[in-house]
Design a protein around this motif. Structure first.
Motif, PDB file in Angstrom:
ATOM      1  N   PHE A   1       0.820  -1.123   0.191  1.00  0.00           N
ATOM      2  CA  PHE A   1       0.066   0.035  -0.156  1.00  0.00           C
ATOM      3  C   PHE A   1       0.786   1.296   0.046  1.00  0.00           C
ATOM      4  O   PHE A   1       1.376   1.568   1.043  1.00  0.00           O
ATOM      5  CB  PHE A   1      -0.816   0.044   1.406  1.00  0.00           C
TER       6      PHE A   1
ATOM      7  N   ILE B   1       4.303   0.958   2.113  1.00  0.00           N
ATOM      8  CA  ILE B   1       4.295  -0.069   3.001  1.00  0.00           C
ATOM      9  C   ILE B   1       4.161  -1.285   2.392  1.00  0.00           C
ATOM     10  O   ILE B   1       3.023  -1.642   1.436  1.00  0.00           O
ATOM     11  CB  ILE B   1       2.925   0.163   4.023  1.00  0.00           C
TER      12      ILE B   1
ATOM     13  N   ALA C   1       2.935  -4.531   2.774  1.00  0.00           N
ATOM     14  CA  ALA C   1       2.247  -5.181   3.892  1.00  0.00           C
ATOM     15  C   ALA C   1       2.345  -6.925   3.848  1.00  0.00           C
ATOM     16  O   ALA C   1       2.400  -7.389   4.534  1.00  0.00           O
ATOM     17  CB  ALA C   1       0.766  -4.883   3.480  1.00  0.00           C
TER      18      ALA C   1
ATOM     19  N   ASP D   1       2.723  -9.651  14.682  1.00  0.00           N
ATOM     20  CA  ASP D   1       2.631  -8.394  15.543  1.00  0.00           C
ATOM     21  C   ASP D   1       1.454  -7.866  14.925  1.00  0.00           C
ATOM     22  O   ASP D   1       1.202  -7.943  13.858  1.00  0.00           O
ATOM     23  CB  ASP D   1       3.899  -7.748  15.806  1.00  0.00           C
ATOM     24  N   ASN D   2       1.116  -6.791  15.462  1.00  0.00           N
ATOM     25  CA  ASN D   2       0.110  -5.756  14.971  1.00  0.00           C
ATOM     26  C   ASN D   2       0.534  -5.402  13.756  1.00  0.00           C
ATOM     27  O   ASN D   2       1.700  -4.650  13.545  1.00  0.00           O
ATOM     28  CB  ASN D   2      -0.378  -4.704  16.040  1.00  0.00           C
TER      29      ASN D   2
ATOM     30  N   SER E   1      -4.131  -9.726   8.432  1.00  0.00           N
ATOM     31  CA  SER E   1      -5.456  -9.424   7.902  1.00  0.00           C
ATOM     32  C   SER E   1      -5.261  -9.123   6.263  1.00  0.00           C
ATOM     33  O   SER E   1      -6.115  -9.672   5.384  1.00  0.00           O
ATOM     34  CB  SER E   1      -6.057  -8.087   8.387  1.00  0.00           C
ATOM     35  N   THR E   2      -4.201  -8.296   5.817  1.00  0.00           N
ATOM     36  CA  THR E   2      -4.226  -8.326   4.627  1.00  0.00           C
ATOM     37  C   THR E   2      -4.082  -9.485   3.694  1.00  0.00           C
ATOM     38  O   THR E   2      -4.676  -9.782   2.393  1.00  0.00           O
ATOM     39  CB  THR E   2      -2.590  -7.429   4.379  1.00  0.00           C
TER      40      THR E   2
END
Ligand SMILES: Nc1ncnc2c1ncn2[C@@H]1O[C@H](COP(=O)(O)OP(=O)(O)OP(=O)(O)O)[C@@H](O)[C@H]1O
Ligand SMILES: [Mg+2]
Lengths: 327, 246
Positions: free
Chosen positions: B13, B16, B18, B37-38, B43-44
């Motif tokens: 993105f 970034i 991802a 980790d967060n 999710s991606t």
């Protein structure tokens, strides 16, 4: 035990908060009507009630269309202008000597086109509904002026009598417009509760992202709502022109305010996701009853807008309070 | 042949990254724990497999055939079901309406199509009973607890014969008892031959139900091990970057 009671209470509050706005407004309409009947001989005449019913039915029809747009989380400010444009187009087509059905199709076609443009701009181009429909308000009103050349149209060709009879007539003493309103209300209620379309309107008004993920055709549903709103404005326009027996490009000016007010008073949530056809109708009825009561009470008509504005503000406030309780 | 296979998948993105060059395969009836980790890209990855957006590069294959999903519906049609991290529910609709959202059961009334409320409530009741959830089909989602919402989202995946079920943090915000229920459900899916990807931050969940664990760190795969060959300590180290594997 405690949890169960808590949940029951929560459910009750939620039920109250959803169901009762139209119910409260119904009570208010009946109460004001009853008081007026008691104290004002002028109010309880058949003619007055007949006229009241006719006046509010136009607004109620458009409020039902508006409601479908607001359920999706949008708003349609162009309904008054679309009404004006539809009235002029139908009037001009009839004046040119075409039969009634051609005039009706032309008028409703133009209305649907306005809705389609609104819908595409909102759903496909992701523009703000407020701005898009404000633009359409300006365009449609200006086109009504252009087409009519600022002249009144009052001759409706070969089908003039039929046209006037449909718009201004009645069946068993009930104004035709009221019958149309009830018919639209019944059909819309069925659609909202028992069709995919209705379910998708509510779904995307509540969570557009989730709706998209589950495969709901979000754009098509949104566009259909704007088209339905314009269509109701078109239907109201044609019936109103038939009733008035004449049309100017000013037809429907500032109606958007009363239409949107009716939906809000009838319990439609401006944030989207909540609304009923009955609510839109009863909201319009309340405005009309208040207006009529003030008039008969001898209140200067110039003050009407102020009172209507206060009623709207109170309805929105009520909605806000109920929201706070149910969340 | 793996039911799901990713080869060299990347997604960025803007600046970034991802996801960066991810490979993995998943067999029928296999449960893969996906940890990180967060912001690690979990999710991606799930959203991409579910057809929310295409991979920037690389390929996704189902049953050996490369697929290109353009929308979530395409993925669903190929047997991929998702429970999203934010659950993707409509608060103003009932549990049953949410379960069937986008694939309502229809019947006819005087020749016209209409929603089959009765059958949808019936089927939803069965699904909730299967999940041993106390969710009532006619309750509005707005008034539900976190666990009940979770049950609604999971019940959705049971409507169709799914091949792969992706669960994005299904045990985040629910009670201990409900966590056990969700884990039990995952076992049922596995027994039925469904492949499951379970995203979780909870070590015990992953170590109870998963066959394998895969760790993402800043968009890169840093480990992919059978659960028996690793330990919570090692996985924690991989997640935080204290241990460099691969
Ligand atoms: N639509 C998007 N646009 C821009 N950046 C995004 C988008 N979606 C995710 N990202 C970024 O990609 C990276 C990975 O995000 P992702 O949501 O996949 O992380 P995650 O592993 O699921 O984290 P968490 O455990 O917090 O859920 C993050 O840096 C995030 O900010
Ligand atoms: Mg995530």
């Amino acid at each position: 035990m405690h949890g169960q009671a808590g949940q029951a209470a929560r459910r009750l509050r939620w039920t109250l908060s959803v169901v009762t706005q139209p119910a409260w407004i119904t009570l208010a309409v009946l109460a004001i009507g009853a008081v007026m009947c008691l104290i004002s001989p002028a109010f309880r005449t058949y003619d007055n009630i007949y006229n009241d019913a006719r006046n509010f039915a136009f607004i109620a029809i458009m409020a039902m269309g508006q409601m479908t747009v607001i359920i999706t989380g949008g708003i349609d400010l162009s309904v008054g202008a679309v009404m004006g444009l539809t009235g002029i187009v139908t009037g001009l087509v009839l004046q040119a000597g075409y039969p009634l059905w051609v005039g009706v199709i032309a008028g409703l076609g133009v209305a649907l086109l306005c809705g389609l443009i609104n819908g595409i701009a909102v759903a496909k181009l992701n523009l703000s509904p407020f701005i898009v429909t404000l633009g359409m308000l300006s365009v449609a009103r200006s086109q009504a002026l252009v087409l009519s050349n600022n002249k009144m149209v009052y001759q409706f060709g070969p089908d003039e009598q039929l046209f006037v009879a449909i718009g201004g007539g009645d069946l068993f003493g009930i104004p035709s417009i009221v019958i149309v309103m009830v018919a639209i209300g019944v059909v819309l209620t069925i659609l909202l509760n028992h069709s995919r379309w209705g379910r998708y309107l509510y779904a995307l008004g509540s969570n557009e992202h989730a709706s998209r993920l589950t495969g709901i055709p979000v754009e098509a549903v949104k566009i259909s709502a704007y088209m339905f709103s314009s269509l109701t404005a078109g239907i109201a326009a044609i019936l109103m022109v038939g009733w008035l027996g004449a049309v100017t490009n000013a037809l429907g000016t500032a109606y958007e305010l009363r239409v949107i007010a009716s939906t809000v008073i009838g319990g439609v949530d401006l944030m989207g996701g909540i609304g009923t056809a009955y609510g839109a109708i009863i909201g319009a009825a309340l405005i009309e009853v208040v207006r009529n009561a003030l008039l008969l009470a001898g209140v200067d008509p110039y003050w009407q807008g102020t009172f209507v504005g206060v009623v709207i503000a109170c309805a929105v406030l009520l909605e806000r309070l109920r929201h706070r309780r149910s969340d | 042949m793996p039911v799901l296979e990713l080869k060299g998948v990347s997604k960025h993105f803007g600046a970034i990254h991802a996801l960066d060059d991810i490979d993995f395969a998943l067999d029928r009836g296999e449960v893969l724990g996906l940890m990180g980790d967060n912001g690690a890209g979990k999710s991606t990855l799930v959203k991409m497999i579910a057809g929310n957006f295409p991979p920037g590069s690389g390929t996704i294959a189902i049953d050996g055939g490369t697929v290109e999903f353009r929308k979530p519906l395409d993925a669903r049609a190929r047997g991929i079901e998702v429970v999203y991290q934010d659950l993707a529910l409509c608060n103003n609709l009932t549990a049953a309406a949410n379960v069937f959202l986008g694939r309502e059961l229809m019947t006819t009334f005087m020749g016209l199509p209409r929603l089959d409320h009765r059958r949808m409530v019936q089927r939803a009741t069965e699904l909730f009973a299967e999940l041993r959830s106390e969710t009532r089909p006619s309750d509005f989602v707005r008034q539900m607890s976190g666990g009940q919402r979770q049950a609604v989202a999971i019940a959705r995946t049971r409507l169709a014969a799914a091949k792969v079920v992706l669960l994005d943090e299904p045990t985040a915000a629910i009670s201990v008892r409900q966590v056990a229920e969700v884990l039990e459900l995952i076992r049922k899916l596995k027994a039925a031959g469904v492949a499951v990807i379970l995203i979780s931050h909870r070590m015990p969940d992953v170590f109870t139900v998963c066959d394998r664990v895969m760790v993402l760190r800043r968009g890169r795969k840093v480990a992919d091990k059978p659960i028996g060959e690793t330990s919570p300590e090692e996985v924690t180290g991989l997640i935080t970057g204290a241990i460099h594997a691969l």
